[in-house]
Design a protein around this motif. Sequence first.
Motif, PDB file in Angstrom:
ATOM      1  N   GLY A 112     -17.360  -3.212  -0.323  1.00 12.85           N
ATOM      2  CA  GLY A 112     -16.730  -3.867   0.822  1.00 12.85           C
ATOM      3  C   GLY A 112     -15.260  -4.127   0.573  1.00 12.85           C
ATOM      4  N   TYR A 113     -14.738  -5.160   1.210  1.00 10.34           N
ATOM      5  CA  TYR A 113     -13.309  -5.475   1.102  1.00 10.34           C
ATOM      6  C   TYR A 113     -13.108  -6.815   0.417  1.00 10.34           C
ATOM      7  CZ  TYR A 113     -14.933  -7.435   5.527  1.00 10.34           C
ATOM      8  OH  TYR A 113     -15.677  -8.075   6.478  1.00 10.34           O
ATOM      9  N   LYS A 119      -8.998  -5.856   5.400  1.00  9.56           N
ATOM     10  CA  LYS A 119     -10.321  -5.249   5.615  1.00  9.56           C
ATOM     11  C   LYS A 119     -10.258  -3.721   5.638  1.00  9.56           C
ATOM     12  CE  LYS A 119     -12.390  -9.169   7.868  1.00  9.56           C
ATOM     13  NZ  LYS A 119     -12.986  -9.804   9.008  1.00  9.56           N
ATOM     14  N   THR A 122     -11.255  -1.270   2.233  1.00  7.08           N
ATOM     15  CA  THR A 122     -12.662  -1.408   1.870  1.00  7.08           C
ATOM     16  C   THR A 122     -13.117  -0.206   1.043  1.00  7.08           C
ATOM     17  OG1 THR A 122     -14.852  -1.865   2.788  1.00  7.08           O
ATOM     18  CG2 THR A 122     -13.512  -0.279   4.004  1.00  7.08           C
ATOM     19  N   TYR A 150     -22.977  -3.875   1.640  1.00  7.85           N
ATOM     20  CA  TYR A 150     -22.795  -4.722   2.829  1.00  7.85           C
ATOM     21  C   TYR A 150     -22.756  -3.811   4.058  1.00  7.85           C
ATOM     22  CZ  TYR A 150     -21.284  -8.082  -0.699  1.00  7.85           C
ATOM     23  OH  TYR A 150     -21.225  -8.910  -1.800  1.00  7.85           O
ATOM     24  N   SER A 151     -23.788  -3.882   4.884  1.00 10.78           N
ATOM     25  CA  SER A 151     -23.831  -2.960   6.029  1.00 10.78           C
ATOM     26  C   SER A 151     -23.457  -3.649   7.343  1.00 10.78           C
ATOM     27  CB  SER A 151     -25.227  -2.345   6.143  1.00 10.78           C
ATOM     28  OG  SER A 151     -26.186  -3.374   6.237  1.00 10.78           O
ATOM     29  N   HIS A 153     -20.537  -4.039   8.561  1.00 12.02           N
ATOM     30  CA  HIS A 153     -19.351  -3.438   9.187  1.00 12.02           C
ATOM     31  C   HIS A 153     -19.549  -1.924   9.159  1.00 12.02           C
ATOM     32  CE1 HIS A 153     -17.228  -2.453   5.254  1.00 12.02           C
ATOM     33  NE2 HIS A 153     -18.188  -3.282   4.869  1.00 12.02           N
ATOM     34  N   GLY A 156     -19.352   0.034   5.904  1.00 10.78           N
ATOM     35  CA  GLY A 156     -20.415  -0.434   5.006  1.00 10.78           C
ATOM     36  C   GLY A 156     -21.760   0.173   5.374  1.00 10.78           C
ATOM     37  N   GLU A 159     -21.733   3.711   4.196  1.00 14.75           N
ATOM     38  CA  GLU A 159     -21.812   3.708   2.730  1.00 14.75           C
ATOM     39  C   GLU A 159     -23.259   3.476   2.276  1.00 14.75           C
ATOM     40  OE1 GLU A 159     -19.412   0.491   1.240  1.00 14.75           O
ATOM     41  OE2 GLU A 159     -18.543   1.793  -0.283  1.00 14.75           O
ATOM     42  N   LYS A 160     -23.899   2.498   2.884  1.00 17.91           N
ATOM     43  CA  LYS A 160     -25.294   2.195   2.521  1.00 17.91           C
ATOM     44  C   LYS A 160     -26.200   3.404   2.801  1.00 17.91           C
ATOM     45  CE  LYS A 160     -29.148  -0.236   4.511  1.00 17.91           C
ATOM     46  NZ  LYS A 160     -29.623  -1.315   5.383  1.00 17.91           N
ATOM     47  N   PRO A 190     -26.449  -8.573   2.743  1.00 25.78           N
ATOM     48  CA  PRO A 190     -26.208  -7.671   1.618  1.00 25.78           C
ATOM     49  C   PRO A 190     -27.521  -7.254   0.962  1.00 25.78           C
ATOM     50  CG  PRO A 190     -25.269  -9.852   1.200  1.00 25.78           C
ATOM     51  CD  PRO A 190     -25.819  -9.875   2.560  1.00 25.78           C
TER      52      PRO A 190
END
Length: 199
Positions: A112-113, A119, A122, A150-151, A153, A156, A159-160, A190
């Motif tokens: 995340g950031y 932000k 990130t 962290y999904s 945003h 995120g 990424e997940k 998270p």
Amino acid sequence: MENIIRQTTKLALHLVRPYVTPDAAVVDATCGNGHDTLALARMNPAQLYAFDIQEQAVRATTELLQCHGYSKSIADGKITVCCQAHEQMGTVVPGGDCPGAAPVRAVIFNLGYLPGGDKERTTRADSTLAALRAAMELLAPDGVICITMYSGHPEGKREKTALLEFASALDAGKWHTAYVSMPNQKHDPPEILLITRKS
Ligand SMILES: C[S@@+](CC[C@H](N)C(=O)[O-])C[C@H]1O[C@@H](n2cnc3c(N)ncnc32)[C@H](O)[C@@H]1O
């Protein structure tokens, strides 16, 4: 008594703690404000490496460590805080084929950031996957990679998805993975992905 499941960042550190033996090298791949780095320093590994792409984060982490009595460890090279992308960790952290190098037993990512920061800076799916591959190259047998995702945003979420897809496709003969989710928490809480090298 410490309630380790109420806060995911605490749970991640708790899961990593048994791997941080006195002979170990450990890596904080996203040092940010330095809280995780300080927690790892307190576990007293042989070597600690911390990475972040932001000068502000490197400064904050260094100052936090200094405030808590780790100036000598920084000066001696026992703790290294680098303003460098974690994809490049292999250029700084010696791997298992390096004679005399401490085995890398734990690598943590807190994605995340920077809290309270920009932000836009990130972590991102592509570079995180590249860093994960670099961490897997360095990891000693029975070492652990612990990723807090962290999904909540859009980046995120991407990424997940990418990380879970990558982890699901790993050769089960060589790697073991675990995924900790928080089923009753609302608003994309998270989650933790763990990867260990079997041999
Ligand atoms: C959630 S924060 C980390 C929090 C930190 N672990 C702490 O205890 O305060 C995520 C950090 O990842 C950093 N970051 C983003 N992309 C990165 C990259 N490619 N390499 C290294 N750090 C990166 C950001 O600058 C940010 O400081």
